[in-house]
Motif scaffolding. Structure first.
Motif, PDB file in Angstrom:
ATOM      1  N   LEU A   1      -4.894   9.141   4.848  1.00  0.00           N
ATOM      2  CA  LEU A   1      -5.027   7.779   4.331  1.00  0.00           C
ATOM      3  C   LEU A   1      -3.662   7.265   3.885  1.00  0.00           C
ATOM      4  O   LEU A   1      -2.911   7.977   3.212  1.00  0.00           O
ATOM      5  CB  LEU A   1      -6.008   7.726   3.158  1.00  0.00           C
ATOM      6  N   ARG A   2      -3.349   6.036   4.243  1.00  0.00           N
ATOM      7  CA  ARG A   2      -2.080   5.432   3.825  1.00  0.00           C
ATOM      8  C   ARG A   2      -2.212   4.935   2.397  1.00  0.00           C
ATOM      9  O   ARG A   2      -3.214   4.326   2.018  1.00  0.00           O
ATOM     10  CB  ARG A   2      -1.724   4.276   4.769  1.00  0.00           C
ATOM     11  N   VAL A   3      -1.184   5.198   1.608  1.00  0.00           N
ATOM     12  CA  VAL A   3      -1.237   4.837   0.191  1.00  0.00           C
ATOM     13  C   VAL A   3       0.152   4.450  -0.283  1.00  0.00           C
ATOM     14  O   VAL A   3       1.159   5.012   0.156  1.00  0.00           O
ATOM     15  CB  VAL A   3      -1.793   6.018  -0.649  1.00  0.00           C
ATOM     16  N   HIS A   4       0.201   3.481  -1.162  1.00  0.00           N
ATOM     17  CA  HIS A   4       1.445   3.125  -1.857  1.00  0.00           C
ATOM     18  C   HIS A   4       1.225   3.355  -3.342  1.00  0.00           C
ATOM     19  O   HIS A   4       0.330   2.764  -3.948  1.00  0.00           O
ATOM     20  CB  HIS A   4       1.824   1.666  -1.615  1.00  0.00           C
ATOM     21  N   TRP A   5       2.056   4.209  -3.942  1.00  0.00           N
ATOM     22  CA  TRP A   5       1.925   4.513  -5.361  1.00  0.00           C
ATOM     23  C   TRP A   5       2.854   3.631  -6.181  1.00  0.00           C
ATOM     24  O   TRP A   5       4.021   3.462  -5.849  1.00  0.00           O
ATOM     25  CB  TRP A   5       2.248   5.986  -5.626  1.00  0.00           C
ATOM     26  N   HIS A   6       2.302   3.091  -7.241  1.00  0.00           N
ATOM     27  CA  HIS A   6       3.056   2.247  -8.171  1.00  0.00           C
ATOM     28  C   HIS A   6       3.027   2.931  -9.533  1.00  0.00           C
ATOM     29  O   HIS A   6       1.956   3.094 -10.133  1.00  0.00           O
ATOM     30  CB  HIS A   6       2.421   0.855  -8.256  1.00  0.00           C
ATOM     31  N   THR A   7       4.200   3.342 -10.004  1.00  0.00           N
ATOM     32  CA  THR A   7       4.283   4.069 -11.271  1.00  0.00           C
ATOM     33  C   THR A   7       4.328   3.086 -12.436  1.00  0.00           C
ATOM     34  O   THR A   7       5.199   2.216 -12.486  1.00  0.00           O
ATOM     35  CB  THR A   7       5.526   4.967 -11.298  1.00  0.00           C
ATOM     36  N   GLY A   8       3.391   3.235 -13.367  1.00  0.00           N
ATOM     37  CA  GLY A   8       3.347   2.374 -14.546  1.00  0.00           C
ATOM     38  C   GLY A   8       3.768   3.125 -15.793  1.00  0.00           C
ATOM     39  O   GLY A   8       4.149   4.301 -15.751  1.00  0.00           O
ATOM     40  N   VAL A   9       3.715   2.449 -16.919  1.00  0.00           N
ATOM     41  CA  VAL A   9       4.107   3.068 -18.184  1.00  0.00           C
ATOM     42  C   VAL A   9       3.086   4.124 -18.606  1.00  0.00           C
ATOM     43  O   VAL A   9       3.433   5.248 -18.977  1.00  0.00           O
ATOM     44  CB  VAL A   9       4.251   1.992 -19.279  1.00  0.00           C
ATOM     45  N   GLU A  10       1.803   3.779 -18.543  1.00  0.00           N
ATOM     46  CA  GLU A  10       0.748   4.705 -18.954  1.00  0.00           C
ATOM     47  C   GLU A  10      -0.148   5.132 -17.798  1.00  0.00           C
ATOM     48  O   GLU A  10      -0.781   6.188 -17.864  1.00  0.00           O
ATOM     49  CB  GLU A  10      -0.112   4.053 -20.045  1.00  0.00           C
ATOM     50  N   VAL A  11      -0.225   4.307 -16.755  1.00  0.00           N
ATOM     51  CA  VAL A  11      -1.133   4.574 -15.640  1.00  0.00           C
ATOM     52  C   VAL A  11      -0.377   4.396 -14.330  1.00  0.00           C
ATOM     53  O   VAL A  11       0.400   3.448 -14.169  1.00  0.00           O
ATOM     54  CB  VAL A  11      -2.354   3.622 -15.668  1.00  0.00           C
ATOM     55  N   ASP A  12      -0.581   5.324 -13.395  1.00  0.00           N
ATOM     56  CA  ASP A  12      -0.056   5.187 -12.032  1.00  0.00           C
ATOM     57  C   ASP A  12      -1.178   4.701 -11.128  1.00  0.00           C
ATOM     58  O   ASP A  12      -2.317   5.188 -11.219  1.00  0.00           O
ATOM     59  CB  ASP A  12       0.475   6.523 -11.516  1.00  0.00           C
ATOM     60  N   TYR A  13      -0.849   3.738 -10.253  1.00  0.00           N
ATOM     61  CA  TYR A  13      -1.862   3.160  -9.377  1.00  0.00           C
ATOM     62  C   TYR A  13      -1.517   3.451  -7.918  1.00  0.00           C
ATOM     63  O   TYR A  13      -0.373   3.264  -7.495  1.00  0.00           O
ATOM     64  CB  TYR A  13      -1.957   1.645  -9.578  1.00  0.00           C
ATOM     65  N   GLY A  14      -2.518   3.877  -7.174  1.00  0.00           N
ATOM     66  CA  GLY A  14      -2.364   4.074  -5.742  1.00  0.00           C
ATOM     67  C   GLY A  14      -3.176   3.024  -4.994  1.00  0.00           C
ATOM     68  O   GLY A  14      -4.382   2.900  -5.204  1.00  0.00           O
ATOM     69  N   ILE A  15      -2.495   2.239  -4.157  1.00  0.00           N
ATOM     70  CA  ILE A  15      -3.170   1.254  -3.314  1.00  0.00           C
ATOM     71  C   ILE A  15      -3.487   1.960  -1.999  1.00  0.00           C
ATOM     72  O   ILE A  15      -2.585   2.269  -1.219  1.00  0.00           O
ATOM     73  CB  ILE A  15      -2.281   0.020  -3.086  1.00  0.00           C
ATOM     74  N   VAL A  16      -4.765   2.236  -1.759  1.00  0.00           N
ATOM     75  CA  VAL A  16      -5.182   3.104  -0.664  1.00  0.00           C
ATOM     76  C   VAL A  16      -5.876   2.276   0.418  1.00  0.00           C
ATOM     77  O   VAL A  16      -6.810   1.520   0.131  1.00  0.00           O
ATOM     78  CB  VAL A  16      -6.140   4.203  -1.158  1.00  0.00           C
TER      79      VAL A  16
END
Length: 423
Positions: free
Chosen positions: A248-263
């Motif tokens: 699965l293609r994913v872009h990870w966005h690192t946040g201050v408290e939470v990391d988000y993966g757009i999958v």
């Protein structure tokens, strides 16, 4: 016969010569003659600069594919750049003091410009060394043509020529790397800004094509967002790797408290990660939102992932929102959830802590066992009749019947609200 042994004379140290001060190197007459030969040949090269430029470009096109592409895309600009660099190089051989700063500025600009254009640094440095080699070859050829006896004198100034080449290769590399770092920072910052806007739901429709290109994701597709939170950076990194199945293609966005993966989930369901609570991911929470259509819906998917994250146990775990919709309803409206818990469970909550906890645990276990008193008793290590007695007491205190489906729904939601909204 004994050999005569002559006594060794005692060593008497003489006066130690005082160290002489180091004097500045003064060019010899040979050096002066060499400079004269160098300047004479350099002036001829300067007059014949267009031909020298053509020769260097021909060599570059033959030996450097990157420059071959540059010449094809911008022949005039590339010719002028090479000609300008050669002119500064040859002028610096004739009058280094007055031409030095201009030559340095020229080389710095070339390095910066080529970095912005994406020309490989190795190709650029090779071009400068080829230029230095061609200039030296021109000096030797011109001197051999006009005064062959003076060629030997050029040896005395060879180091000056090649030191100049080395200095400007260093300048070009420094300029290139500085601009490269700036471009990398700009690209990373642009990626971060576009991803942030997507996740916050503030992206403009006009920005979606650029966002798709920058994130390497299709604008139109089926997406889900995975949220990862925890105190341990290494654990979060491991959770990110395990949260999204391979393929699965994913872009990870690192946040201050939470990391988000757009999958990009395509036609599949959103992933269902299951980290081991006793493994390296202990204490890590993973929330997976539902699927949405297109990058324009990523903001909704992120909010769903945050909701799933709030459902996760504090000690760590993974929740896929679509599997916990009743709990999602509760945490989505915490005020109503707390009001429901107080209204339904109020009489139970007013009991002594020990009595209260036993009754609440019995209710929750009975619901988890699909209404089976027998299985609930096995889990609670008590007889089924004890479970039934506790349930009848709960019914009496709450005024609700566990035989009535609507009452069971209220009690279940109230228990969920109390578990998730205790703070």
């Amino acid at each position: 016969m004994h050999h005569a042994v002559r006594p060794r004379p005692a060593h008497r140290p003489g006066p130690v010569p005082a160290p002489q001060p180091r004097t500045r190197r003064v060019r010899s007459l040979i050096d002066a003659d060499a400079l004269h030969v160098l300047h004479r040949a350099a002036r001829v090269l300067l007059d014949d600069l267009p031909d020298l430029t053509d020769r260097l470009l021909a060599v570059l096109q033959e030996q450097e594919p990157a420059y071959r592409a540059a010449v094809e895309s911008d022949p005039v600009g590339t010719w002028q750049e090479v000609q300008r660099s050669l002119r500064h190089s040859v002028t610096s051989l004739i009058d280094p003091r007055s031409a030095r700063d201009a030559a340095r500025r020229c080389s710095w600009k070339i390095g910066a410009t080529r970095a912005e254009q994406g020309l490989p640094l190795d190709a650029l440095l090779h071009a400068f060394r080829l230029g230095g080699s061609l200039v030296w070859q021109g000096l030797v050829e011109e001197t051999s043509r006009t005064a062959p006896e003076d060629v030997r004198l050029l040896v005395h100034v060879a180091s000056d020529v090649w030191n100049f080449v080395d200095e400007h290769c260093t300048l070009v590399a420094d300029a290139y790397r500085q601009v490269e770092r700036q471009l990398t920072w700009r690209r990373e910052n642009r990626v971060r800004l576009l991803a942030t806007a997507l996740l916050e739901g503030t992206s403009r429709i006009a920005d979606l094509p650029e966002t798709a290109q920058v994130l390497d994701l299709p604008e139109h597709g089926r997406y889900a967002v995975v949220a990862v939170a925890g105190e341990d950076p290494a654990g979060c990194a491991a959770a990110r790797a395990a949260a999204v199945p391979d393929g699965l293609r994913v872009h990870w966005h690192t946040g201050v408290e939470v990391d988000y993966g757009i999958v990009l989930v395509g036609t599949t369901e959103p992933p269902e990660p299951a980290p081991r609570p006793d493994g390296p991911g202990a204490g890590i929470r993973i929330g997976v939102g539902g699927a949405v259509e297109g990058l324009a819906g990523i903001g909704d998917a992120r909010r769903q992932a945050d909701t799933a994250l709030r459902i996760c146990p504090a000690g760590g775990g993974a929740v896929r929102l679509t599997d916990h919709l009743p709990a999602a309803l509760v945490v989505s409206s915490p005020e109503l959830g707390r009001a429901l818990a107080d209204r339904v469970l109020g009489p139970l909550l007013s009991l002594e802590p020990g009595d209260r906890d036993v009754l609440l645990e019995t209710l929750a276990t009975w619901l988890a066992c699909d209404g089976s008193a027998q299985r609930a008793g096995e889990r609670l290590y008590c007889h089924r009749n004890t479970v039934l007695n506790r349930l009848r007491r709960c019914e009496h205190l709450t005024g609700r019947s566990l035989a009535r489906p609507t009452d069971v729904v209220e009690i279940s939601l109230a228990l969920t609200a109390r578990r998730l909204l205790r703070d």
